[in-house]
Design a protein around this motif. Structure first.
Motif, PDB file in Angstrom:
ATOM      1  N   LEU A   1       0.833  -1.196   0.000  1.00  0.00           N
ATOM      2  CA  LEU A   1       0.000   0.000   0.000  1.00  0.00           C
ATOM      3  C   LEU A   1       0.876   1.258   0.000  1.00  0.00           C
ATOM      4  O   LEU A   1       0.556   2.251  -0.672  1.00  0.00           O
ATOM      5  CB  LEU A   1      -0.921   0.001   1.218  1.00  0.00           C
ATOM      6  N   PHE A   2       1.985   1.208   0.729  1.00  0.00           N
ATOM      7  CA  PHE A   2       2.906   2.349   0.764  1.00  0.00           C
ATOM      8  C   PHE A   2       3.435   2.656  -0.631  1.00  0.00           C
ATOM      9  O   PHE A   2       3.445   3.817  -1.066  1.00  0.00           O
ATOM     10  CB  PHE A   2       4.065   2.041   1.719  1.00  0.00           C
ATOM     11  N   GLU A   3       3.864   1.626  -1.357  1.00  0.00           N
ATOM     12  CA  GLU A   3       4.385   1.823  -2.712  1.00  0.00           C
ATOM     13  C   GLU A   3       3.296   2.343  -3.651  1.00  0.00           C
ATOM     14  O   GLU A   3       3.552   3.212  -4.493  1.00  0.00           O
ATOM     15  CB  GLU A   3       4.950   0.505  -3.247  1.00  0.00           C
ATOM     16  N   ILE A   4       2.082   1.822  -3.500  1.00  0.00           N
ATOM     17  CA  ILE A   4       0.962   2.257  -4.337  1.00  0.00           C
ATOM     18  C   ILE A   4       0.709   3.758  -4.173  1.00  0.00           C
ATOM     19  O   ILE A   4       0.569   4.496  -5.154  1.00  0.00           O
ATOM     20  CB  ILE A   4      -0.311   1.461  -3.973  1.00  0.00           C
ATOM     21  N   ILE A   5       0.659   4.210  -2.933  1.00  0.00           N
ATOM     22  CA  ILE A   5       0.362   5.614  -2.654  1.00  0.00           C
ATOM     23  C   ILE A   5       1.508   6.515  -3.093  1.00  0.00           C
ATOM     24  O   ILE A   5       1.295   7.559  -3.724  1.00  0.00           O
ATOM     25  CB  ILE A   5       0.060   5.805  -1.157  1.00  0.00           C
ATOM     26  N   ILE A   6       2.740   6.114  -2.773  1.00  0.00           N
ATOM     27  CA  ILE A   6       3.902   6.947  -3.131  1.00  0.00           C
ATOM     28  C   ILE A   6       4.019   7.096  -4.644  1.00  0.00           C
ATOM     29  O   ILE A   6       4.226   8.199  -5.161  1.00  0.00           O
ATOM     30  CB  ILE A   6       5.203   6.351  -2.553  1.00  0.00           C
ATOM     31  N   LEU A   7       3.868   6.011  -5.383  1.00  0.00           N
ATOM     32  CA  LEU A   7       3.973   6.076  -6.839  1.00  0.00           C
ATOM     33  C   LEU A   7       2.846   6.912  -7.443  1.00  0.00           C
ATOM     34  O   LEU A   7       3.051   7.623  -8.430  1.00  0.00           O
ATOM     35  CB  LEU A   7       3.967   4.669  -7.435  1.00  0.00           C
ATOM     36  N   ALA A   8       1.656   6.839  -6.860  1.00  0.00           N
ATOM     37  CA  ALA A   8       0.533   7.640  -7.357  1.00  0.00           C
ATOM     38  C   ALA A   8       0.791   9.121  -7.146  1.00  0.00           C
ATOM     39  O   ALA A   8       0.526   9.950  -8.029  1.00  0.00           O
ATOM     40  CB  ALA A   8      -0.755   7.225  -6.654  1.00  0.00           C
ATOM     41  N   ILE A   9       1.305   9.479  -5.968  1.00  0.00           N
ATOM     42  CA  ILE A   9       1.622  10.886  -5.692  1.00  0.00           C
ATOM     43  C   ILE A   9       2.734  11.367  -6.613  1.00  0.00           C
ATOM     44  O   ILE A   9       2.682  12.484  -7.147  1.00  0.00           O
ATOM     45  CB  ILE A   9       2.018  11.059  -4.208  1.00  0.00           C
ATOM     46  N   ILE A  10       3.748  10.524  -6.824  1.00  0.00           N
ATOM     47  CA  ILE A  10       4.836  10.874  -7.742  1.00  0.00           C
ATOM     48  C   ILE A  10       4.295  11.133  -9.137  1.00  0.00           C
ATOM     49  O   ILE A  10       4.647  12.129  -9.790  1.00  0.00           O
ATOM     50  CB  ILE A  10       5.899   9.757  -7.776  1.00  0.00           C
ATOM     51  N   GLN A  11       3.417  10.245  -9.632  1.00  0.00           N
ATOM     52  CA  GLN A  11       2.829  10.420 -10.962  1.00  0.00           C
ATOM     53  C   GLN A  11       2.056  11.729 -11.045  1.00  0.00           C
ATOM     54  O   GLN A  11       2.206  12.503 -11.990  1.00  0.00           O
ATOM     55  CB  GLN A  11       1.910   9.240 -11.281  1.00  0.00           C
ATOM     56  N   GLY A  12       1.218  11.992 -10.050  1.00  0.00           N
ATOM     57  CA  GLY A  12       0.403  13.200 -10.083  1.00  0.00           C
ATOM     58  C   GLY A  12       1.226  14.469 -10.069  1.00  0.00           C
ATOM     59  O   GLY A  12       0.935  15.428 -10.788  1.00  0.00           O
ATOM     60  N   LEU A  13       2.280  14.493  -9.255  1.00  0.00           N
ATOM     61  CA  LEU A  13       3.120  15.683  -9.152  1.00  0.00           C
ATOM     62  C   LEU A  13       4.005  15.867 -10.377  1.00  0.00           C
ATOM     63  O   LEU A  13       4.100  16.950 -10.944  1.00  0.00           O
ATOM     64  CB  LEU A  13       3.993  15.608  -7.893  1.00  0.00           C
ATOM     65  N   THR A  14       4.668  14.802 -10.791  1.00  0.00           N
ATOM     66  CA  THR A  14       5.694  14.937 -11.822  1.00  0.00           C
ATOM     67  C   THR A  14       5.136  14.954 -13.238  1.00  0.00           C
ATOM     68  O   THR A  14       5.855  15.312 -14.172  1.00  0.00           O
ATOM     69  CB  THR A  14       6.741  13.809 -11.702  1.00  0.00           C
ATOM     70  N   GLU A  15       3.874  14.561 -13.428  1.00  0.00           N
ATOM     71  CA  GLU A  15       3.278  14.631 -14.762  1.00  0.00           C
ATOM     72  C   GLU A  15       3.243  16.064 -15.271  1.00  0.00           C
ATOM     73  O   GLU A  15       3.391  16.323 -16.467  1.00  0.00           O
ATOM     74  CB  GLU A  15       1.857  14.062 -14.733  1.00  0.00           C
ATOM     75  N   PHE A  16       3.091  17.025 -14.357  1.00  0.00           N
ATOM     76  CA  PHE A  16       2.909  18.412 -14.771  1.00  0.00           C
ATOM     77  C   PHE A  16       4.053  19.333 -14.356  1.00  0.00           C
ATOM     78  O   PHE A  16       4.176  20.430 -14.883  1.00  0.00           O
ATOM     79  CB  PHE A  16       1.577  18.933 -14.228  1.00  0.00           C
TER      80      PHE A  16
ATOM     81  N   ALA B   1      -5.619  -1.512  -5.540  1.00  0.00           N
ATOM     82  CA  ALA B   1      -4.415  -0.774  -5.948  1.00  0.00           C
ATOM     83  C   ALA B   1      -4.767   0.264  -6.999  1.00  0.00           C
ATOM     84  O   ALA B   1      -4.276   1.399  -6.963  1.00  0.00           O
ATOM     85  CB  ALA B   1      -3.364  -1.740  -6.486  1.00  0.00           C
ATOM     86  N   LEU B   2      -5.622  -0.101  -7.949  1.00  0.00           N
ATOM     87  CA  LEU B   2      -6.028   0.841  -8.992  1.00  0.00           C
ATOM     88  C   LEU B   2      -6.810   2.001  -8.413  1.00  0.00           C
ATOM     89  O   LEU B   2      -6.620   3.157  -8.816  1.00  0.00           O
ATOM     90  CB  LEU B   2      -6.873   0.125 -10.057  1.00  0.00           C
ATOM     91  N   LEU B   3      -7.713   1.718  -7.474  1.00  0.00           N
ATOM     92  CA  LEU B   3      -8.519   2.780  -6.872  1.00  0.00           C
ATOM     93  C   LEU B   3      -7.644   3.753  -6.099  1.00  0.00           C
ATOM     94  O   LEU B   3      -7.741   4.973  -6.275  1.00  0.00           O
ATOM     95  CB  LEU B   3      -9.571   2.170  -5.943  1.00  0.00           C
ATOM     96  N   PHE B   4      -6.769   3.231  -5.244  1.00  0.00           N
ATOM     97  CA  PHE B   4      -5.869   4.101  -4.487  1.00  0.00           C
ATOM     98  C   PHE B   4      -4.958   4.890  -5.424  1.00  0.00           C
ATOM     99  O   PHE B   4      -4.715   6.082  -5.213  1.00  0.00           O
ATOM    100  CB  PHE B   4      -5.024   3.275  -3.509  1.00  0.00           C
ATOM    101  N   GLY B   5      -4.459   4.231  -6.449  1.00  0.00           N
ATOM    102  CA  GLY B   5      -3.579   4.894  -7.394  1.00  0.00           C
ATOM    103  C   GLY B   5      -4.267   6.045  -8.101  1.00  0.00           C
ATOM    104  O   GLY B   5      -3.721   7.144  -8.210  1.00  0.00           O
ATOM    105  N   ALA B   6      -5.484   5.815  -8.588  1.00  0.00           N
ATOM    106  CA  ALA B   6      -6.221   6.858  -9.308  1.00  0.00           C
ATOM    107  C   ALA B   6      -6.555   8.031  -8.400  1.00  0.00           C
ATOM    108  O   ALA B   6      -6.405   9.198  -8.787  1.00  0.00           O
ATOM    109  CB  ALA B   6      -7.493   6.270  -9.908  1.00  0.00           C
ATOM    110  N   VAL B   7      -6.997   7.741  -7.179  1.00  0.00           N
ATOM    111  CA  VAL B   7      -7.403   8.808  -6.255  1.00  0.00           C
ATOM    112  C   VAL B   7      -6.217   9.672  -5.854  1.00  0.00           C
ATOM    113  O   VAL B   7      -6.272  10.914  -5.921  1.00  0.00           O
ATOM    114  CB  VAL B   7      -8.078   8.215  -5.000  1.00  0.00           C
ATOM    115  N   PHE B   8      -5.121   9.045  -5.442  1.00  0.00           N
ATOM    116  CA  PHE B   8      -3.966   9.826  -4.993  1.00  0.00           C
ATOM    117  C   PHE B   8      -3.295  10.542  -6.164  1.00  0.00           C
ATOM    118  O   PHE B   8      -2.769  11.648  -5.992  1.00  0.00           O
ATOM    119  CB  PHE B   8      -2.966   8.925  -4.261  1.00  0.00           C
TER     120      PHE B   8
END
Length: 266
Positions: free
Chosen positions: A3-18, A218-225
Motif C-alpha cells: 500500500l505504501f508503494e501504491i500511494i507513493i507512486l501515485a503521488i509521484i505520478q500526479g506531481l511529476t506529470e505536470f 491498488a487501482l482505486l488508491f492509485g487513481a485517487v492519490f
C-alpha cells in the motif's frame, strides 16, 4: 506492490506529470534504486486516469470554450482566437503520435535506464534554465502561431526519452518562442490532455490482452492519490510560476541528475 508503494507512486505520478522534472523518470527510479516491483500496466492506466481527470477538471472551462469554438468556427475562414488555439493543440499533438508509434519499442528496450535518465535530466534541466533566463517572455497564449505550435509539438515528441520531461521540454520550447511563463505552462498542460488520453488508451488495450490478475484496490488508491496530487500541482504551479520562475526545478533536476550519475558510476 505494498500500500505504501501504491500511494507513493501515485503521488509521484500526479506531481511529476505536470512539473518540469519528468514523470517517467520518477516512476522508473524506484525500481532502479530501491528495487521495487514494476507497477504493471493496470496501475499505469489507473494513475494516468487520475492525472487526466485532474487536468480536465481544472481546465474544464478552457476545454469547453475551445471545443465549442472549434466546432463552430474551426472550419470557417473567420477563425476566433479559441478556434485557432484548438487547432494548435491538435497540430502540436501530431509529432508525439508519430514519434511514439515509430520509436516506442526502441525506447522501451534501450533508453529506460538510470544512466539515460541522469543525462537527460541534467541536459534538459540546463536547457530549461537557459530558456527561462534568456527568453523574451512577452507573448501570451492567444499569440501562438501554427509554427510555434509545431515547434512545441516536436519538442513534446522528444519527451518519449525518459528523463526529458514532457511538460519541461514543452515549456522550454514555449519560453524560447517568447511565451510568458504562465502561457507556456497553460499550453503545455492543454497539450497533456490528448497525450495522456492516448497513452491511457494504448495501455488499456495492452491490459485487455494481458492474462495478469488485477488488484482493484491498488487501482482505486492509485487513481485517487494521482488525481489529488495532480490537481494540487497544477493549481499551485500556475499560481507561483510567474513569481518563482523555473530555477527551483532546474536546481532539483541538476541535483537529481548528479545523484543518479553517482549511483550508476560508483
Amino acid at each position: 506492490m505494498t500500500l505504501f508503494e501504491i500511494i507513493i507512486l501515485a503521488i509521484i505520478q500526479g506531481l511529476t506529470e505536470f512539473l518540469p522534472i519528468s514523470s517517467s523518470a520518477h516512476l522508473i527510479l524506484p525500481s532502479e534504486v530501491f528495487g521495487w516491483n514494476n507497477q504493471g500496466m493496470a496501475y499505469d492506466v489507473a494513475v494516468h486516469v487520475g492525472s487526466l481527470l485532474a487536468v480536465m477538471i481544472y481546465f474544464r472551462q478552457d476545454i469547453g470554450r475551445l471545443v465549442v469554438a472549434w466546432l463552430g468556427q474551426g472550419f470557417s475562414r473567420q477563425q476566433s482566437a479559441d478556434s485557432k488555439l484548438a487547432w494548435w493543440v491538435i497540430l502540436a499533438t501530431i509529432p508525439a503520435v508519430i514519434f511514439g508509434f515509430l520509436l516506442k519499442d526502441f525506447i522501451e528496450e534501450y533508453a529506460r535506464s538510470a544512466l539515460v535518465i541522469a543525462i537527460t535530466t541534467i541536459v534538459f534541466g540546463l536547457l530549461l534554465w537557459y530558456a527561462d533566463k534568456k527568453a523574451n517572455l512577452s507573448k501570451n497564449i492567444t499569440q501562438i502561431t501554427w509554427k510555434n505550435a509545431l515547434v512545441i509539438g516536436i519538442a513534446q515528441a522528444i519527451a518519449i526519452i525518459p528523463g526529458t520531461s514532457r511538460s519541461g521540454i514543452t515549456m522550454t520550447a514555449g519560453l524560447m518562442l517568447g511565451l510568458n511563463r504562465e502561457s507556456a505552462a497553460r499550453f503545455s498542460f492543454l497539450l497533456s490532455i490528448p497525450v495522456i488520453l492516448g497513452a491511457g488508451l494504448l495501455a488499456t488495450l495492452d491490459l485487455l490482452d494481458s492474462p495478469a490478475a488485477i488488484d482493484w484496490y491498488a487501482l482505486l488508491f492509485g487513481a485517487v492519490f494521482s488525481f489529488v496530487s495532480a490537481y494540487a500541482c497544477i493549481y499551485l504551479f500556475l499560481a507561483w510560476i510567474s513569481k518563482i520562475g523555473m530555477l527551483p526545478f532546474v536546481i532539483y533536476r541538476l541535483v537529481l541528475g548528479v545523484a543518479l550519475l553517482l549511483f550508476v558510476l560508483l
